[in-house]
Design a protein around this motif. Structure first.
Motif, PDB file in Angstrom:
ATOM      1  N   VAL A  35       1.446  -1.206   0.121  1.00 47.02           N
ATOM      2  CA  VAL A  35      -0.360   0.483  -0.063  1.00 47.02           C
ATOM      3  C   VAL A  35       0.607   1.523  -0.114  1.00 47.02           C
ATOM      4  O   VAL A  35       2.205   1.170   0.539  1.00 47.02           O
ATOM      5  CB  VAL A  35      -0.953  -0.037   1.074  1.00 47.02           C
ATOM      6  N   GLY A  36       0.293   2.354  -0.768  1.00 48.38           N
ATOM      7  CA  GLY A  36       0.912   3.663  -0.371  1.00 48.38           C
ATOM      8  C   GLY A  36       2.449   3.489  -0.972  1.00 48.38           C
ATOM      9  O   GLY A  36       2.681   3.025  -2.205  1.00 48.38           O
ATOM     10  N   GLY A  37       2.977   3.862  -0.334  1.00 50.99           N
ATOM     11  CA  GLY A  37       4.099   3.522  -0.754  1.00 50.99           C
ATOM     12  C   GLY A  37       5.148   4.946  -1.406  1.00 50.99           C
ATOM     13  O   GLY A  37       4.556   6.316  -1.503  1.00 50.99           O
ATOM     14  N   TYR A  38       6.556   5.553  -1.110  1.00 49.35           N
ATOM     15  CA  TYR A  38       7.240   6.614  -2.369  1.00 49.35           C
ATOM     16  C   TYR A  38       8.445   7.332  -2.622  1.00 49.35           C
ATOM     17  O   TYR A  38       9.265   5.522  -1.596  1.00 49.35           O
ATOM     18  CB  TYR A  38       6.909   7.974  -0.503  1.00 49.35           C
ATOM     19  N   ASP A  39       8.721   7.439  -3.792  1.00 44.79           N
ATOM     20  CA  ASP A  39      10.386   7.590  -4.310  1.00 44.79           C
ATOM     21  C   ASP A  39      10.992   8.934  -3.295  1.00 44.79           C
ATOM     22  O   ASP A  39      10.327   9.755  -3.748  1.00 44.79           O
ATOM     23  CB  ASP A  39      10.166   7.522  -5.553  1.00 44.79           C
ATOM     24  N   PHE A  40      11.836   8.649  -2.161  1.00 38.99           N
ATOM     25  CA  PHE A  40      12.686   9.282  -1.918  1.00 38.99           C
ATOM     26  C   PHE A  40      14.020   9.835  -2.568  1.00 38.99           C
ATOM     27  O   PHE A  40      14.858  10.835  -1.993  1.00 38.99           O
ATOM     28  CB  PHE A  40      12.890   9.301  -0.478  1.00 38.99           C
ATOM     29  N   ILE A  41      14.480  10.049  -3.369  1.00 38.61           N
ATOM     30  CA  ILE A  41      15.814   9.347  -4.820  1.00 38.61           C
ATOM     31  C   ILE A  41      15.519  10.909  -4.622  1.00 38.61           C
ATOM     32  O   ILE A  41      14.399  10.974  -6.012  1.00 38.61           O
ATOM     33  CB  ILE A  41      15.594   8.639  -5.840  1.00 38.61           C
ATOM     34  N   THR A  42      16.835  11.919  -4.975  1.00 42.99           N
ATOM     35  CA  THR A  42      16.349  13.268  -4.580  1.00 42.99           C
ATOM     36  C   THR A  42      17.075  13.447  -6.902  1.00 42.99           C
ATOM     37  O   THR A  42      15.929  14.084  -7.134  1.00 42.99           O
ATOM     38  CB  THR A  42      17.248  13.934  -4.266  1.00 42.99           C
ATOM     39  N   ASP A  43      17.904  12.575  -6.534  1.00 42.36           N
ATOM     40  CA  ASP A  43      19.125  12.678  -7.911  1.00 42.36           C
ATOM     41  C   ASP A  43      18.034  11.983  -9.051  1.00 42.36           C
ATOM     42  O   ASP A  43      17.731  10.979  -9.089  1.00 42.36           O
ATOM     43  CB  ASP A  43      20.260  12.282  -7.394  1.00 42.36           C
ATOM     44  N   ALA A  44      18.310  12.913  -9.546  1.00 39.86           N
ATOM     45  CA  ALA A  44      17.328  11.845 -10.587  1.00 39.86           C
ATOM     46  C   ALA A  44      17.973  10.885 -11.843  1.00 39.86           C
ATOM     47  O   ALA A  44      17.752   9.503 -11.969  1.00 39.86           O
ATOM     48  CB  ALA A  44      16.917  12.757 -12.276  1.00 39.86           C
ATOM     49  N   ALA A  45      19.150  11.409 -12.149  1.00 45.25           N
ATOM     50  CA  ALA A  45      19.796  10.030 -12.522  1.00 45.25           C
ATOM     51  C   ALA A  45      20.054   8.869 -11.754  1.00 45.25           C
ATOM     52  O   ALA A  45      20.177   7.666 -12.173  1.00 45.25           O
ATOM     53  CB  ALA A  45      21.805  10.531 -12.023  1.00 45.25           C
ATOM     54  N   THR A  46      20.113   9.042 -10.289  1.00 40.61           N
ATOM     55  CA  THR A  46      20.431   7.201  -8.962  1.00 40.61           C
ATOM     56  C   THR A  46      19.177   6.954  -9.758  1.00 40.61           C
ATOM     57  O   THR A  46      18.703   5.369  -8.936  1.00 40.61           O
ATOM     58  CB  THR A  46      20.312   8.580  -7.635  1.00 40.61           C
TER      59      THR A  46
ATOM     60  N   ASN B 147      17.011   6.607 -12.003  1.00 41.97           N
ATOM     61  CA  ASN B 147      16.470   5.989 -12.928  1.00 41.97           C
ATOM     62  C   ASN B 147      15.246   5.854 -13.764  1.00 41.97           C
ATOM     63  O   ASN B 147      14.778   4.728 -14.420  1.00 41.97           O
ATOM     64  CB  ASN B 147      17.098   5.030 -12.951  1.00 41.97           C
ATOM     65  N   ASP B 148      14.013   6.833 -13.300  1.00 43.77           N
ATOM     66  CA  ASP B 148      12.913   6.392 -13.678  1.00 43.77           C
ATOM     67  C   ASP B 148      11.986   8.159 -14.000  1.00 43.77           C
ATOM     68  O   ASP B 148      11.547   8.017 -14.332  1.00 43.77           O
ATOM     69  CB  ASP B 148      12.380   6.216 -11.983  1.00 43.77           C
ATOM     70  N   GLY B 149      13.113   8.919 -15.037  1.00 43.54           N
ATOM     71  CA  GLY B 149      12.854  10.465 -15.604  1.00 43.54           C
ATOM     72  C   GLY B 149      12.749  11.191 -13.930  1.00 43.54           C
ATOM     73  O   GLY B 149      12.442  12.510 -14.938  1.00 43.54           O
ATOM     74  N   GLY B 150      13.245  11.406 -13.295  1.00 41.77           N
ATOM     75  CA  GLY B 150      13.165  12.310 -12.513  1.00 41.77           C
ATOM     76  C   GLY B 150      13.171  12.107 -11.531  1.00 41.77           C
ATOM     77  O   GLY B 150      13.729  11.414 -10.799  1.00 41.77           O
ATOM     78  N   GLY B 151      12.509  13.250  -9.931  1.00 44.69           N
ATOM     79  CA  GLY B 151      13.179  12.975  -8.199  1.00 44.69           C
ATOM     80  C   GLY B 151      11.868  11.971  -7.044  1.00 44.69           C
ATOM     81  O   GLY B 151      11.907  11.286  -8.432  1.00 44.69           O
ATOM     82  N   ARG B 152      11.982  12.915  -6.527  1.00 37.78           N
ATOM     83  CA  ARG B 152      11.050  12.394  -5.527  1.00 37.78           C
ATOM     84  C   ARG B 152       9.615  12.439  -6.247  1.00 37.78           C
ATOM     85  O   ARG B 152       9.244  13.441  -6.812  1.00 37.78           O
ATOM     86  CB  ARG B 152      11.164  12.961  -4.107  1.00 37.78           C
ATOM     87  N   ASP B 153       9.260  11.341  -5.549  1.00 42.31           N
ATOM     88  CA  ASP B 153       7.544  11.232  -6.154  1.00 42.31           C
ATOM     89  C   ASP B 153       6.841  10.218  -5.598  1.00 42.31           C
ATOM     90  O   ASP B 153       7.548   9.612  -4.790  1.00 42.31           O
ATOM     91  CB  ASP B 153       7.354  10.963  -8.023  1.00 42.31           C
ATOM     92  N   GLY B 154       5.673  10.114  -6.084  1.00 42.21           N
ATOM     93  CA  GLY B 154       5.003   9.170  -4.918  1.00 42.21           C
ATOM     94  C   GLY B 154       4.947   7.625  -5.690  1.00 42.21           C
ATOM     95  O   GLY B 154       4.409   6.729  -5.153  1.00 42.21           O
TER      96      GLY B 154
END
Length: 398
Positions: A186-197, A199-206
């Motif tokens: 359930v839920g979850g979040y992406d806390f990776i700030t650096d877009a290259a690290t 590897n999903d086209g952006g930084g932090r998101d849901g």
């Protein structure tokens, strides 16, 4: 000494809970003080970093008007220009150097910055790197549940297969849409700030999905991932999620230990691991604490698993986040690490932090797995498998 089956209900349930931190195969995806932390033990393969974490003392002038002068003074202490990246949880801040540098050099820079009277602590923003009898067809291979030196899971499953009100957060590489995890998270979040690290086209998101964390030889030779190990994608977050909670007794795939409790994926590691600053923010968020720029976590976790780590004494940023998570009522379970090293003489974080349950790995014969770290900081050991083993069959021995 052999790790034998627990002999009481309490032991059985503790075993079920704590296997969240070991690395037993579960499933694969479908294709403090002011001074900086001292230098880490050599030979542990620490990769370069270009970021630092700095916390200022109360009363320091952090006004926007003073920002240029503050950065100039920090740059003078560092011996090169530094840029401001962001505020992080725990009232610390992330700064960036012009290019990745060897960890020892960044530690030296942090020590110079820490000597500034307005600084409470400074440290490198290090990269850290990433188990009732069910009818699942691959269950017969999961010796770590039912054999002599497993966790004796079947009697525990007779007592409970989990609680729907107790959530388990997994801070790792994210999650994939594996069939055995459908409806389990359930839920979850992406806390990776650096877009290259990320590897999903952006930084932090849901979106906590794992797009892969491979590193090519070209990437390891130059650019933001210079010095990183060349590797295929690990899908480590999915692996750990499966160990904790792959759907059980569903006639498909494998079984996790907990078939009921919701899993909360928190993405803190991507290509070439994850930065301390991102993982520490994810840890606070997983416990239900506020993190600037991220929405409130509607599914705060009672148990937080961190099957990742790296060299060095416990980061001040980690320790602060762990204490905060503990105060919020969360249990933090961490891996001892896979360097085959004695933690009494070598540093490995967050296994050496206070307020965590550190879990080492055993093999199929009940001995310490060859790769597992060990020492006084380890609270418990549980099956983790073996790569090179003479333990009894049947195959697969891992």
């Amino acid at each position: 000494m052999k790790l034998r089956q627990p002999g009481s209900r309490c032991g059985l349930l503790v075993g079920v809970l704590l296997l969240t931190a070991v690395s037993a195969p579960a499933l694969r995806p479908a294709e403090a003080g002011r001074a900086a932390q001292p230098a880490s033990a050599p030979g542990w393969g620490e990769v370069p970093t270009h970021q630092l974490i700095v916390k200022y003392r109360p009363g320091a002038d952090l006004s926007p008007a003073n920002a240029p002068a503050r950065l100039q003074r920090l740059g003078a202490a560092a011996g090169e220009a530094v840029t401001y990246v962001r505020a992080m949880s725990g009232e610390a801040h992330v700064l960036r150097l012009p290019a990745p540098r060897p960890a020892a050099e960044v530690e030296a820079i942090a020590q110079r910055i820490a000597a500034w009277p307005d600084v409470e602590y400074a440290e490198p923003d290090r990269r850290l790197f990433p188990a009732l009898t069910p009818n699942d067809p691959s269950y017969s291979w999961q010796w770590h549940y039912f054999e002599t030196y497993g966790v004796n899971a079947p009697p525990a499953w007779d007592l409970t297969t989990g609680s729907g009100s107790l959530r388990v957060a997994i801070i790792d590489t994210g999650i994939t849409d594996h069939a055995d995890l459908a409806g389990r998270w359930v839920g979850g979040y992406d806390f990776i700030t650096d877009a290259a690290t990320a590897n999903d086209g952006g930084g932090r998101d849901g979106d906590p999905h794992d797009p892969g964390d491979w590193i090519t030889a070209a990437e390891a030779a130059a650019g933001p991932f210079a010095g990183c190990p060349v590797t295929n994608s690990s899908w480590h977050g999915t692996h750990v999620a499966g160990t904790v909670g792959a759907a059980g007794n569903n006639g498909s795939g494998v079984a996790g230990l907990n078939w009921v409790s919701p899993l909360v994926p928190v993405r803190g590691a991507g290509k070439c691991g994850g930065f301390t600053s991102d993982i520490a923010d994810g840890l606070r968020w997983a416990a239900g604490l506020a993190v600037a720029g991220a929405p409130a976590n509607p599914h705060p976790a009672r148990v937080i698993n961190m099957s990742l780590g790296g060299p060095g004494l416990c980061s001040a940023a980690y320790q602060s986040a762990i204490h905060a998570a503990n105060a919020a009522g969360a249990i933090v379970v961490v891996a001892a690490g896979n360097n085959g090293s004695n933690l009494n003489t070598n540093s490995y974080q967050p296994a050496n932090c206070a307020g965590v349950i550190t879990v080492a790995a055993t093999d199929r014969g009940g001995d310490r797995a060859l790769y597992s770290n060990f020492g006084a900081t380890v609270e418990i050991s549980a099956p983790g498998g073996e790569t090179f083993t003479g333990s009894p069959g049947p195959a697969p021995q891992n």
